[in-house]
Design a protein around this motif. Sequence first.
Motif, PDB file in Angstrom:
ATOM      1  N   MET A 186      44.950  22.502  33.576  1.00  0.00           N
ATOM      2  CA  MET A 186      44.815  22.587  32.001  1.00  0.00           C
ATOM      3  C   MET A 186      43.328  23.084  31.821  1.00  0.00           C
ATOM      4  O   MET A 186      42.631  22.781  32.412  1.00  0.00           O
ATOM      5  N   PRO A 187      43.347  24.178  30.908  1.00  0.00           N
ATOM      6  CA  PRO A 187      42.289  24.520  30.458  1.00  0.00           C
ATOM      7  C   PRO A 187      41.144  23.633  29.922  1.00  0.00           C
ATOM      8  O   PRO A 187      41.684  22.796  29.207  1.00  0.00           O
ATOM      9  N   SER A 188      39.803  23.731  29.964  1.00  0.00           N
ATOM     10  CA  SER A 188      38.812  23.083  29.295  1.00  0.00           C
ATOM     11  C   SER A 188      38.769  23.026  27.827  1.00  0.00           C
ATOM     12  O   SER A 188      39.063  24.252  27.468  1.00  0.00           O
ATOM     13  N   LEU A 189      38.427  22.157  27.138  1.00  0.00           N
ATOM     14  CA  LEU A 189      38.246  22.152  25.712  1.00  0.00           C
ATOM     15  C   LEU A 189      36.830  22.883  25.539  1.00  0.00           C
ATOM     16  O   LEU A 189      35.925  22.126  26.033  1.00  0.00           O
ATOM     17  N   HIS A 190      36.543  23.749  24.569  1.00  0.00           N
ATOM     18  CA  HIS A 190      35.243  24.306  24.154  1.00  0.00           C
ATOM     19  C   HIS A 190      34.982  23.794  22.922  1.00  0.00           C
ATOM     20  O   HIS A 190      35.525  24.184  21.899  1.00  0.00           O
TER      21      HIS A 190
ATOM     22  N   GLN B 143      37.078  11.714  20.599  1.00  0.00           N
ATOM     23  CA  GLN B 143      38.328  11.798  20.315  1.00  0.00           C
ATOM     24  C   GLN B 143      38.597  12.622  18.861  1.00  0.00           C
ATOM     25  O   GLN B 143      39.807  13.297  19.162  1.00  0.00           O
ATOM     26  N   ARG B 144      37.827  12.340  18.077  1.00  0.00           N
ATOM     27  CA  ARG B 144      38.167  13.204  16.928  1.00  0.00           C
ATOM     28  C   ARG B 144      38.157  14.653  16.899  1.00  0.00           C
ATOM     29  O   ARG B 144      38.900  15.546  16.272  1.00  0.00           O
ATOM     30  N   LEU B 145      36.949  15.208  17.806  1.00  0.00           N
ATOM     31  CA  LEU B 145      37.198  16.311  17.804  1.00  0.00           C
ATOM     32  C   LEU B 145      38.181  17.059  18.705  1.00  0.00           C
ATOM     33  O   LEU B 145      38.664  18.204  18.496  1.00  0.00           O
ATOM     34  N   ARG B 146      38.577  16.255  19.621  1.00  0.00           N
ATOM     35  CA  ARG B 146      39.970  16.634  20.487  1.00  0.00           C
ATOM     36  C   ARG B 146      41.003  16.895  19.489  1.00  0.00           C
ATOM     37  O   ARG B 146      41.867  17.798  19.528  1.00  0.00           O
ATOM     38  N   GLN B 147      41.142  15.976  18.823  1.00  0.00           N
ATOM     39  CA  GLN B 147      42.272  15.934  17.440  1.00  0.00           C
ATOM     40  C   GLN B 147      42.004  17.302  16.714  1.00  0.00           C
ATOM     41  O   GLN B 147      43.157  17.760  16.479  1.00  0.00           O
ATOM     42  N   LEU B 148      41.006  17.406  16.145  1.00  0.00           N
ATOM     43  CA  LEU B 148      40.798  18.650  15.438  1.00  0.00           C
ATOM     44  C   LEU B 148      41.017  19.786  16.191  1.00  0.00           C
ATOM     45  O   LEU B 148      41.523  20.916  15.726  1.00  0.00           O
ATOM     46  N   ALA B 149      40.680  20.134  17.627  1.00  0.00           N
ATOM     47  CA  ALA B 149      40.858  21.258  18.252  1.00  0.00           C
ATOM     48  C   ALA B 149      42.355  21.519  18.620  1.00  0.00           C
ATOM     49  O   ALA B 149      42.781  22.339  19.370  1.00  0.00           O
ATOM     50  N   ALA B 150      43.337  20.577  18.425  1.00  0.00           N
ATOM     51  CA  ALA B 150      44.574  20.693  18.986  1.00  0.00           C
ATOM     52  C   ALA B 150      45.686  20.334  17.683  1.00  0.00           C
ATOM     53  O   ALA B 150      46.247  19.258  17.714  1.00  0.00           O
ATOM     54  N   PRO B 151      45.530  21.302  16.714  1.00  0.00           N
ATOM     55  CA  PRO B 151      46.601  20.964  15.575  1.00  0.00           C
ATOM     56  C   PRO B 151      47.820  21.044  16.123  1.00  0.00           C
ATOM     57  O   PRO B 151      48.156  21.770  17.011  1.00  0.00           O
ATOM     58  N   THR B 152      48.919  20.424  15.241  1.00  0.00           N
ATOM     59  CA  THR B 152      50.054  20.596  15.482  1.00  0.00           C
ATOM     60  C   THR B 152      50.906  21.907  15.343  1.00  0.00           C
ATOM     61  O   THR B 152      51.602  22.245  16.221  1.00  0.00           O
ATOM     62  N   GLU B 153      50.263  22.761  14.806  1.00  0.00           N
ATOM     63  CA  GLU B 153      50.503  24.123  14.565  1.00  0.00           C
ATOM     64  C   GLU B 153      49.455  25.029  14.544  1.00  0.00           C
ATOM     65  O   GLU B 153      48.451  24.595  13.801  1.00  0.00           O
ATOM     66  N   SER B 154      49.370  26.038  15.188  1.00  0.00           N
ATOM     67  CA  SER B 154      48.255  27.000  15.253  1.00  0.00           C
ATOM     68  C   SER B 154      47.909  27.583  13.804  1.00  0.00           C
ATOM     69  O   SER B 154      48.847  27.542  13.090  1.00  0.00           O
TER      70      SER B 154
END
Length: 254
Positions: A1-5, A193-204
């Motif tokens: 799994m790639p890291s979140l930047h 957690q909020r940053l992770r949610q913003l970085a992973a939208p349901t649709e690109s």
Amino acid sequence: MPSLHIVEIVGAVPSDEAPDEACPLATASDRLGATRLVERLVERQGKGGNVRFTVVCPADGPYAERLRDLGADTVVVAMPDDPPWHAIQVLIGLIRNKQAAVLHAHLPNAHRLAGLAGGITRTPVLATVQGVQLDMPDLEVHRLIASQLSVVTEASYFHALGLGLSPDRISLDPFNAEDDGEEAAQSLDAIGQRLRQLAAPTESRGAAQARSLAQPLAQEIIVPSATASTPPVAIVAVLDELEPSPARASGFKA
């Protein structure tokens, strides 16, 4: 799994490293809160290797060295109240070439820079607001690009609501630069957690933009008129890429 930047953009360094005039829109207290929050967030969320940080700050020195020691890359760029084109280009280049997923801004000058670069690259922006009220620059950027806000005091939270900001775009994450207790740790985890949610939208973001352009053609393609010719292959391909449809797949076979 790639890291979140995550790219942290902090508009000042601690007051003992640079004069207050270097960031006139922020008090010494706000500067301390912003720089300490970034330092502790990098330390806490950067453990384990799943999150990597780049910190953009306006000056090199002991603060930048501490961040490097914590494992963060650091980029030094001038950050006056009105972002210069060079700073915008630097941040855009960083976002595009280092696959930054989300921008986290601290202090009004950093929020302005993040808002411009994030708006151009369609990268989500979270701004943490220090102090007891929203400043006009934070409000302007929030309304311009719909950035998310995190505030550290109840006063600033209710001030934001009183200004008409939507509750689903604001969170209260208490943070005291002098406190290393459990409440501060919980706030750091909530911000992470909020940053992770913003970085992973349901649709690109690219798919969302393409959908908005192609969707007006969808009904015409799905239910063609009696005189309509076969719809362009490129349009069908775009729609199928966004939302594959068995009806379209069966209806447009040769």
